[in-house]
Design a protein around this motif. Structure first.
Motif, PDB file in Angstrom:
ATOM      1  N   MET A 102      13.994  -1.873  -9.060  1.00 29.15           N
ATOM      2  CA  MET A 102      12.619  -1.409  -9.108  1.00 29.15           C
ATOM      3  C   MET A 102      12.341  -0.222  -8.193  1.00 29.15           C
ATOM      4  O   MET A 102      11.272   0.396  -8.282  1.00 29.15           O
ATOM      5  CB  MET A 102      11.670  -2.554  -8.744  1.00 29.15           C
ATOM      6  CG  MET A 102      11.746  -3.764  -9.675  1.00 29.15           C
ATOM      7  SD  MET A 102      11.430  -3.346 -11.412  1.00 29.15           S
ATOM      8  CE  MET A 102       9.746  -2.770 -11.316  1.00 29.15           C
ATOM      9  N   ALA A 103      13.281   0.138  -7.330  1.00 28.37           N
ATOM     10  CA  ALA A 103      13.039   1.196  -6.341  1.00 28.37           C
ATOM     11  C   ALA A 103      12.501   2.494  -6.951  1.00 28.37           C
ATOM     12  O   ALA A 103      11.550   3.077  -6.419  1.00 28.37           O
ATOM     13  CB  ALA A 103      14.303   1.469  -5.532  1.00 28.37           C
ATOM     14  N   PRO A 104      13.064   2.994  -8.083  1.00 26.99           N
ATOM     15  CA  PRO A 104      12.515   4.233  -8.641  1.00 26.99           C
ATOM     16  C   PRO A 104      11.059   4.103  -9.062  1.00 26.99           C
ATOM     17  O   PRO A 104      10.286   5.060  -8.947  1.00 26.99           O
ATOM     18  CB  PRO A 104      13.426   4.504  -9.855  1.00 26.99           C
ATOM     19  CG  PRO A 104      14.673   3.759  -9.578  1.00 26.99           C
ATOM     20  CD  PRO A 104      14.247   2.537  -8.826  1.00 26.99           C
ATOM     21  N   LEU A 105      10.666   2.926  -9.551  1.00 23.90           N
ATOM     22  CA  LEU A 105       9.286   2.738  -9.972  1.00 23.90           C
ATOM     23  C   LEU A 105       8.347   2.527  -8.792  1.00 23.90           C
ATOM     24  O   LEU A 105       7.180   2.912  -8.849  1.00 23.90           O
ATOM     25  CB  LEU A 105       9.170   1.548 -10.930  1.00 23.90           C
ATOM     26  CG  LEU A 105       9.797   1.721 -12.310  1.00 23.90           C
ATOM     27  CD1 LEU A 105       9.398   0.577 -13.222  1.00 23.90           C
ATOM     28  CD2 LEU A 105       9.401   3.054 -12.934  1.00 23.90           C
ATOM     29  N   PHE A 106       8.850   1.911  -7.718  1.00 22.38           N
ATOM     30  CA  PHE A 106       7.986   1.671  -6.565  1.00 22.38           C
ATOM     31  C   PHE A 106       7.510   2.986  -5.950  1.00 22.38           C
ATOM     32  O   PHE A 106       6.458   3.027  -5.314  1.00 22.38           O
ATOM     33  CB  PHE A 106       8.715   0.843  -5.513  1.00 22.38           C
ATOM     34  CG  PHE A 106       8.922  -0.600  -5.919  1.00 22.38           C
ATOM     35  CD1 PHE A 106       8.171  -1.168  -6.921  1.00 22.38           C
ATOM     36  CD2 PHE A 106       9.872  -1.381  -5.279  1.00 22.38           C
ATOM     37  CE1 PHE A 106       8.360  -2.496  -7.299  1.00 22.38           C
ATOM     38  CE2 PHE A 106      10.062  -2.704  -5.637  1.00 22.38           C
ATOM     39  CZ  PHE A 106       9.314  -3.261  -6.656  1.00 22.38           C
ATOM     40  N   SER A 107       8.285   4.058  -6.128  1.00 25.64           N
ATOM     41  CA  SER A 107       7.891   5.357  -5.580  1.00 25.64           C
ATOM     42  C   SER A 107       7.253   6.253  -6.639  1.00 25.64           C
ATOM     43  O   SER A 107       6.917   7.397  -6.355  1.00 25.64           O
ATOM     44  CB  SER A 107       9.111   6.067  -4.986  1.00 25.64           C
ATOM     45  OG  SER A 107      10.100   6.290  -5.989  1.00 25.64           O
TER      46      SER A 107
END
Length: 323
Positions: A102-107
């Motif tokens: 999920m890291a790309p979406l969290f930013s």
């Protein structure tokens, strides 16, 4: 979607005891601990992942959600959740840490962590989300991200003031590689967007620009600009576009309406101002008119530049320009 999620939440918002963890395992979620089949008959196609459940795991224990099992839809309540203790599994293909996936979406400008109800949904199959139509799913295959509006907290779905708000659901595909195999998951979350009269004026090369934070349909944004003796912004060259998008992104990195549209004749794009089209900067593959997209906008692919077409009914921020 919010009503459906609220119903599911009431059903699933129970302490994750040893027995209920077993039920989660039947739905595609499991831990490294022993399983208890006491709740085998429970409806387990929907799984809640929350801080209370993860906190009950033994030291070193992890929660694993198998998205390939029984059409699983995982509802992630992120307030206080330790993402580092949750894995996504894809049957025999392997697992990936939820935080890493999920890291790309969290930013992202439309981060799932901005969800109005404090949760987002993940699933391996968009057909598991009933409000998505066949056209929506086809659009997702092309666009990889779409927004749909499913209701309003006001009597109408046309924001005109700060108190008039619309619920907007954002759907993303996320591709991850596990053991050299690409796995796709769909993430969905709902935000609330509101109308407003808050606009900030800037001047560039003798033109005035209004950057309006209230979110309106393209038609209402056009009318709002006209009420100020202006048009939705026209971008005549790369220098002007860089200046406009720089200011817009300083206010919000989410999407903004501009004046480009083909509402009168499909495929023939014109400016709201009536100026001749001498410059365009469509993102590769755009405009594509997926789901009847007739109105142009900026920042769809932020931080990458490039224009996109969207359904004109969607409520976005907008930019006005003087003649």
């Amino acid at each position: 979607m919010l009503k459906r999620l609220a119903r599911i939440s009431r059903l699933l918002a129970l302490p994750l005891t040893a027995a209920s963890l077993a039920a989660v395992g039947l739905a595609g979620c499991s831990t490294t601990g022993p399983a208890d089949a006491a709740l085998e008959d429970a409806d387990t196609s929907n799984v809640l992942i929350d801080a209370r459940g993860v906190a009950r795991l033994a030291p070193g224990e992890r929660l694993s959600v198998d998205l390939r099992a029984r059409d699983v839809v995982a509802h992630v309540a992120f307030d206080g959740l330790d993402f580092s203790r949750v894995d996504l599994a894809f049957g025999d293909e392997g697992t990936a840490p939820l935080a890493e996936v999920m890291a790309p979406l969290f930013s992202h400008p439309y981060s799932p962590l901005e969800a109005a109800d404090g949760r987002f949904v993940i699933t391996a199959d968009p057909a598991n989300i009933p409000e998505l139509t066949a056209d929506d799913i086809a659009a997702l295959e092309v666009e990889r991200m779409i927004a749909r509006e499913h209701g309003s907290r006001a009597p109408t779905a046309q924001p005109q003031s700060i108190n008039d708000c619309v619920e907007q659901t954002i759907y993303f595909y996320v591709d991850i590689v596990i053991n050299d195999t690409v796995q796709s998951i769909l993430c969905a979350h709902t935000i609330v967007v509101c109308g407003s009269t808050t606009c900030d004026m800037q001047t560039h090369n003798g033109h005035n620009y209004l950057f309006c934070d209230g979110q309106e349909s393209w038609t209402d944004a056009k009318a709002s600009c006209a009420s100020q003796g202006m048009s939705l912004v026209t971008l005549n060259d790369a220098e002007e576009e860089a200046w406009v998008t720089g200011f817009a992104s300083a206010y919000s990195t989410q999407k903004w309406w501009m004046g480009m549209n083909d509402r009168a004749s499909e495929g023939t794009f014109v400016w709201d101002s009536g100026d001749a089209v001498s410059y365009t900067n469509w993102y590769p593959g755009e405009p594509n008119n997926v789901s009847n997209e007739d109105c142009g906008q900026l920042n769809r692919f932020y931080p990458e530049p490039g224009w996109n077409d969207e359904p004109c009914s969607l409520h976005l921020r907008y930019i006005c320009e003087s003649d």
